[in-house]
Design a protein around this motif. Structure first.
Motif, PDB file in Angstrom:
ATOM      1  N   ILE A   1      -8.226 -68.523  10.683  1.00 26.09           N
ATOM      2  CA  ILE A   1      -7.901 -67.389  10.176  1.00 26.09           C
ATOM      3  C   ILE A   1      -9.238 -66.478  10.711  1.00 26.09           C
ATOM      4  O   ILE A   1     -10.186 -66.631  10.105  1.00 26.09           O
ATOM      5  CB  ILE A   1      -7.889 -67.189   8.603  1.00 26.09           C
ATOM      6  CG1 ILE A   1      -6.533 -67.916   8.142  1.00 26.09           C
ATOM      7  CG2 ILE A   1      -7.661 -65.848   8.203  1.00 26.09           C
ATOM      8  CD1 ILE A   1      -5.287 -67.705   8.804  1.00 26.09           C
TER       9      ILE A   1
ATOM     10  N   SER B   1      -0.757 -61.836  11.647  1.00 27.55           N
ATOM     11  CA  SER B   1      -2.390 -61.235  11.315  1.00 27.55           C
ATOM     12  C   SER B   1      -2.246 -59.735  11.442  1.00 27.55           C
ATOM     13  O   SER B   1      -1.545 -59.107  12.093  1.00 27.55           O
ATOM     14  CB  SER B   1      -3.241 -61.844  12.554  1.00 27.55           C
ATOM     15  OG  SER B   1      -3.588 -63.193  12.336  1.00 27.55           O
TER      16      SER B   1
ATOM     17  N   SER C   1      -4.297 -61.841   6.595  1.00 23.85           N
ATOM     18  CA  SER C   1      -3.422 -62.607   7.554  1.00 23.85           C
ATOM     19  C   SER C   1      -2.409 -63.443   6.561  1.00 23.85           C
ATOM     20  O   SER C   1      -2.780 -63.680   5.532  1.00 23.85           O
ATOM     21  CB  SER C   1      -4.294 -63.794   8.422  1.00 23.85           C
ATOM     22  OG  SER C   1      -4.880 -63.165   9.569  1.00 23.85           O
TER      23      SER C   1
END
Length: 409
Positions: A372, A391, A377
């Motif tokens: 991430i 995302s 996200s």
């Protein structure tokens, strides 16, 4: 069959004992595996002048005994077991001991400490224990009213030399530097210079230790003139640094060139769930206080790791229905709005989907594991596996489309 714990601490010096205190106080089942009595090198250091709270100094053995009792008062088990092998792969770690027993845990804190460095001077190995020593607390009383030599001029060397003066007639310190220059702190240096039992040999190194069965004399070399001289003495104490006791972890966690364990500020090693603390860790300052600090940080970080891992497992990986994991951060306004939007979607869909919100600050490890990099996200999990990822910005239609594809699997 192995005995199961939440935390296994390998090593019972100040780092291991502090880890035991913090681990057990967090209600984690904690065991310290230590060969012999706990305390490590600190238990062999009689004079401790710089541990906070003791303005007149304290003793290493006394402080370590108090720390061990403190750990045990919270429920830490301290076992006389020498770890000989480690299996650190996988979620459950296994520590094997010399007695043949196995201990398993989700967390291992490595605090094996370090051992005194030897110089391999001629006669050093042959006369070890026969006048050659690396521990003032252990051996100083054997030299009552005798003459001894100390090799080294750092904090440990000067402080231990002063302790030896309580027993010996004279203590001659061999110093490689010019007269008046020492590597120790100024307070210890001033005390040593004022001690009438301490003598000094400057610009010199130890060349050889002589004796027929016991130490009788030493050969000194002046590094400026190259001149050799022989001096009678009854004992030689070495305080020239340490080497890490990390043979057991070679090839299992990342080490530096000197063999010290590499760990970050949270004491995390290169292996998830494995931490390092104390003198065996690659660090700037090796003292009792920094070892205790390492142990406290390692146990605290381990507790957070367990909570994060167990929470993620129960909320996400062990859930049968589709799970949306929303990664957000309170300082990123867009992520707060995104979480609110996802909550509304879940309200519409009912029990067919689950939403788990993850603050990336509190769940940094999970966010890093799943790559991430952008906030917000969303990861879509199904039966413990990542099925999709969105995302940045997203629409309600895109989210519902992903969920429908999961429900059709």
């Amino acid at each position: 069959m192995s005995e199961a714990y939440d935390i296994i601490v390998v090593g019972g010096g100040p780092a291991g004992l502090a880890a035991g205190i913090y681990g057990s106080r967090s209600r984690l089942k904690t065991v310290i595996l230590q060969k012999g009595r706990p305390g490590g090198q600190a238990a062999t250091t009689e004079e401790l002048e710089n541990y906070p709270g003791f303005p007149r100094g304290t003793t290493g053995p006394g402080l370590m005994e108090a720390m061990a009792k403190h750990a045990e008062s919270f429920g830490t088990e301290i076992l006389n077991e020498e770890a000989v092998d480690l299996d650190l792969d996988g979620e459950i770690k296994v520590v094997k001991t010399k007695s043949g027993k196995k201990y398993s845990s989700k967390i291992v804190i490595l605090a094996p400490g370090a051992a005194p460095r030897t110089l391999n001077i001629k006669g050093e190995r042959e006369l070890r224990g026969k006048g050659v020593s690396y521990c003032a607390t252990c051996d100083a009383d054997f030299f009552e009213e005798l003459d001894v030599v100390v090799v080294g001029n750092g904090d440990a060397a000067i402080e231990e030399a002063m302790y030896i003066t309580k027993f010996a007639e004279t203590v001659t310190i061999i110093v490689i530097h010019d007269e008046g220059i020492l590597d120790c702190n100024k307070v210890s240096a001033e005390k040593a210079f004022a001690n009438p039992k301490i003598k000094w040999v400057w610009n010199s190194v130890l060349q050889e230790i002589k004796g027929d069965g016991i130490v009788e004399s030493v050969v000194l070399k002046n590094i400026k003139t190259g001149e050799l001289s022989e001096m009678e003495t009854n004992g030689v104490f070495f305080f020239v640094g340490t080497v890490p006791k990390t043979d057991i972890v070679k090839g299992k966690v990342e080490l530096n060139e000197q063999g010290y364990i590499i760990a970050n500020e949270r004491m995390e090693t290169s292996v998830p769930g494995v931490y390092a603390a104390g003198d065996a860790r690659d660090k700037y300052l090796r003292q009792v206080i920094t070892a205790a600090s390492d142990g406290a940080i390692a146990a605290f970080a381990a507790e957070k790791y367990l909570a994060e891992e167990e929470g993620f497992k129960s909320q996400v990986l062990n859930t049968a229905k589709p799970v949306m994991v929303a990664f957000w951060a309170p300082q990123v306004e867009a992520s707060i709005a995104a979480v609110s939007q996802l909550e509304k979607i879940v309200d519409k869909l009912g029990d067919s989907v689950k939403l788990v919100k993850m603050d990336t600050y509190r769940n940094e490890r999970v966010a890093k594991r799943y790559g991430i990099e952008e906030i917000p996200s969303v990861l879509f999990f199904y039966k413990g596996e990542v099925a999709a990822k969105i995302s940045g910005g997203f629409s309600e239609e895109a989210v519902i489309s992903q969920l429908n594809s999961l429900n059709n699997k």
